[in-house]
Write a protein that holds these residues in place. Structure first.
Motif, PDB file in Angstrom:
ATOM      1  N   ALA A   1       1.481 -52.724  -9.804  1.00 15.22           N
ATOM      2  CA  ALA A   1       2.861 -52.041  -9.951  1.00 15.22           C
ATOM      3  C   ALA A   1       3.871 -52.710 -10.858  1.00 15.22           C
ATOM      4  N   PRO A   2       4.183 -51.999 -11.788  1.00 14.48           N
ATOM      5  CA  PRO A   2       5.209 -52.570 -12.849  1.00 14.48           C
ATOM      6  C   PRO A   2       6.595 -52.641 -12.058  1.00 14.48           C
TER       7      PRO A   2
ATOM      8  N   SER B   1       7.899 -53.976 -17.567  1.00 17.41           N
ATOM      9  CA  SER B   1       6.918 -52.812 -18.156  1.00 17.41           C
ATOM     10  C   SER B   1       5.604 -53.372 -17.706  1.00 17.41           C
ATOM     11  N   PHE B   2       4.556 -52.486 -18.436  1.00 15.63           N
ATOM     12  CA  PHE B   2       3.315 -52.818 -18.385  1.00 15.63           C
ATOM     13  C   PHE B   2       2.930 -53.610 -19.829  1.00 15.63           C
TER      14      PHE B   2
ATOM     15  N   VAL C   1      -0.414 -46.273 -16.282  1.00 13.93           N
ATOM     16  CA  VAL C   1      -0.907 -47.700 -16.150  1.00 13.93           C
ATOM     17  C   VAL C   1      -0.820 -48.052 -14.602  1.00 13.93           C
ATOM     18  N   PHE C   2      -0.390 -47.116 -13.879  1.00 12.24           N
ATOM     19  CA  PHE C   2      -0.112 -47.359 -12.409  1.00 12.24           C
ATOM     20  C   PHE C   2       0.017 -46.056 -11.657  1.00 12.24           C
TER      21      PHE C   2
ATOM     22  N   GLU D   1       3.021 -44.290 -13.117  1.00 16.21           N
ATOM     23  CA  GLU D   1       3.886 -45.245 -14.065  1.00 16.21           C
ATOM     24  C   GLU D   1       3.262 -45.020 -15.273  1.00 16.21           C
TER      25      GLU D   1
ATOM     26  N   VAL E   1       3.500 -46.540 -19.545  1.00 18.55           N
ATOM     27  CA  VAL E   1       4.154 -48.041 -20.118  1.00 18.55           C
ATOM     28  C   VAL E   1       5.467 -48.136 -19.653  1.00 18.55           C
TER      29      VAL E   1
END
Lengths: 381, 119
Positions: free
Chosen positions: A306-307, A331-332, B33-34, B54, B56
């Motif tokens: 999780a970011p 962030s990612f 991404v999540f 989520e 980026v």
């Protein structure tokens, strides 16, 4: 997931606006400009492309300012009244990172300062440029003239292929080193070029006359290694690169020492130096340098997927206890392949490898203090 | 197939409704991404925030579109969130609810109405 309803009519456009639209960019309001947040490639691929080859960024929203005095040393000495940076010692053809400080030792904005011979050329953040220019006028005029350059675009070409792409237009560009600045003819235009950027990669920032900006951008984009990159990837690239975003990782409340920017304050301006102090907040900054700060900016790697975003509170323990810090950017990280963040934590908990907890949607999730930058810098020193 | 203003699609099979996000939503979100999914057997009420997704850049929630019980979740999109961009209206479904009251579906748009809605 609601669509953006912001009134776009009041937004300013850069000289490359039509190109962004033509390229299929999604445009968003940013610092008063209608800017491309991403192109059809998408943030993830744009990010990875920049690290692998080269990305073209429109950063024309940033403030470009020329400072000029009868004697160049007058302008340099005057600017030193606003920044804790060795400007006088900045040789012709070089650029240096710096920041405007306030009377509490906080940071009003960060900027690039280039010595272009008979004048200084500074580039400031878009969101701060009106305030920065007013502050420069108040502090520097009349001995220095402060001129905002509004007839030039600013284009960044970043990534390992940037040198080869630009060398097709001007071969000697390969001889420039990190932070060198030069005036070069590229695609028929007089360009003010610096070898610098905001991605952690090698690259160039090019100030080009607005009338020639479109031709230059098209010429660079014609190269198969170059893709247009939006603000989304710009943010993830700079975060992986460990670079601060003004208003998030640094602001009027953070001092350069807490922010880990001590390296940008040359010894000559510190206590005991030949030109010590003389900038706003010198006493506070010297005190921080001597005694350290209660908090420090650090890199943070969430252990899960999780970011952890800007504003996430950090704790020393999985339950109980008061917050010991906060994430300021998160962030990612596409190159890292997982979430990345930076933030401020108590100095006692700032050692690399320290296990902390970030509170995400009411749950405390493990996050570890990590070395910045998250990716190897590609600068050509 | 029915659609919500939150850009979810709902596919009914008996009293079990499969829910995912639309291609339009996936495109607007950008690279996912999540994904965090609810647990199987959870009782949910319409408008509960039960999924976190989520990209980026940002986090969004997905709301339970109807009352019921979660009977299955798609762990494949947790392992590979990018599937949500690749096949949002197929392989990348999110969860299945055993509906408590299928009449709640009547409020939602059909495909033509949804197309008008997203313009």
């Amino acid at each position: 997931m609601s669509d953006d309803q912001t009134d776009k009519t009041a937004l300013k456009k850069t000289p490359l606006y039509d190109l962004h639209v033509e390229l299929g960019a999604r445009m968003v309001p940013f610092a008063g400009y209608d800017m491309p947040v991403q192109y059809p490639l998408g943030v993830m691929k744009e990010h990875l492309h920049t690290r692998a080859k080269a990305g073209l960024f429109d950063v024309s929203h940033m403030g470009q300012v020329v400072l000029r005095a009868r004697d160049p040393d007058v302008a340099k000495t005057a600017l030193e009244r606003m920044v804790p940076v060795d400007v006088l010692g900045l040789g012709e053809g070089w650029q240096r990172y710096g920041f405007f400080t306030n009377e509490h030792g906080g940071i009003e904005d960060d900027l690039m300062i280039a010595n272009r011979g008979d004048h200084l050329f500074v580039v400031v953040n878009a969101a701060c440029k009106v305030a920065d220019i007013a502050a420069m006028r108040a502090a520097l005029e009349p001995e220095v003239t402060v001129k905002e350059i509004t007839n030039r675009a600013l284009i960044a070409l970043q990534g390992p292929a940037a040198e080869a792409v630009l060398a097709e237009h001007y071969p000697a560009i390969a001889e420039m080193k990190f932070m060198d600045v030069e005036t070069l003819p590229i695609a028929g235009a007089e360009c003010w070029v610096s070898r610098s950027g905001y991605t952690g990669e090698d690259g160039f920032e090019i100030s080009v006359p607005a009338s020639a900006a479109l031709d230059l951008a098209r010429a660079l984009l014609a190269h198969e290694d170059v893709e247009p990159i939006g603000l989304g990837a710009r943010d993830s690239l700079r975060l992986e690169g460990g670079l601060c975003l003004y208003g998030h990782d640094i602001d009027a409340e953070t001092t350069p020492v807490a922010a880990g920017l001590t390296w940008a304050m040359q010894k000559v301006r510190r206590a005991g130096g030949d030109r010590e102090g003389g900038f706003p907040g010198a006493a506070e900054i010297f005190s921080d340098l001597a005694e350290g700060c209660a908090q420090k900016r650090v890199g943070l790697l969430p252990e899960g997927r999780a970011p952890m975003r800007d504003g996430t509170e950090l704790f020393a323990d999985a339950e109980g206890s008061a917050a010991i810090g906060k994430i300021t950017s998160g962030s990612f990280g596409p190159t890292v392949g997982g979430p990345v963040a930076m933030g401020y934590v108590s100095t006692a908990l700032a050692a690399e490898g320290t296990l902390l907890y970030g509170e995400v949607r009411g749950k405390r999730l493990p996050v570890r203090v990590a070395k910045l930058p998250f990716v190897k810098q590609g600068f050509k020193r | 197939m029915k659609f919500t203003e939150e850009h979810e699609w709902l596919d009914v099979d008996g009293d079990v409704v499969t829910i995912g996000i639309t291609a339009h939503a996936a495109e607007q979100l950008g690279d996912v991404v999540f994904v965090e999914l609810p647990e199987v057997d959870t009782e949910v009420t319409k408008d509960d925030e039960i999924v976190v997704i989520e990209s980026v850049k940002a986090a969004s929630d997905i709301l339970a579109p109807i009352d019921g019980e979660i009977v299955e979740v798609n762990e494949a999109i947790v392992a590979e969130p990018g599937k949500v961009n690749d096949d949002p209206e197929g392989e990348a479904w999110f969860f299945k609810i055993k509906a408590a009251d299928l009449s709640q579906m009547d409020d939602y748009m059909d495909e033509a109405e949804y197309k008008d809605f997203i313009g």
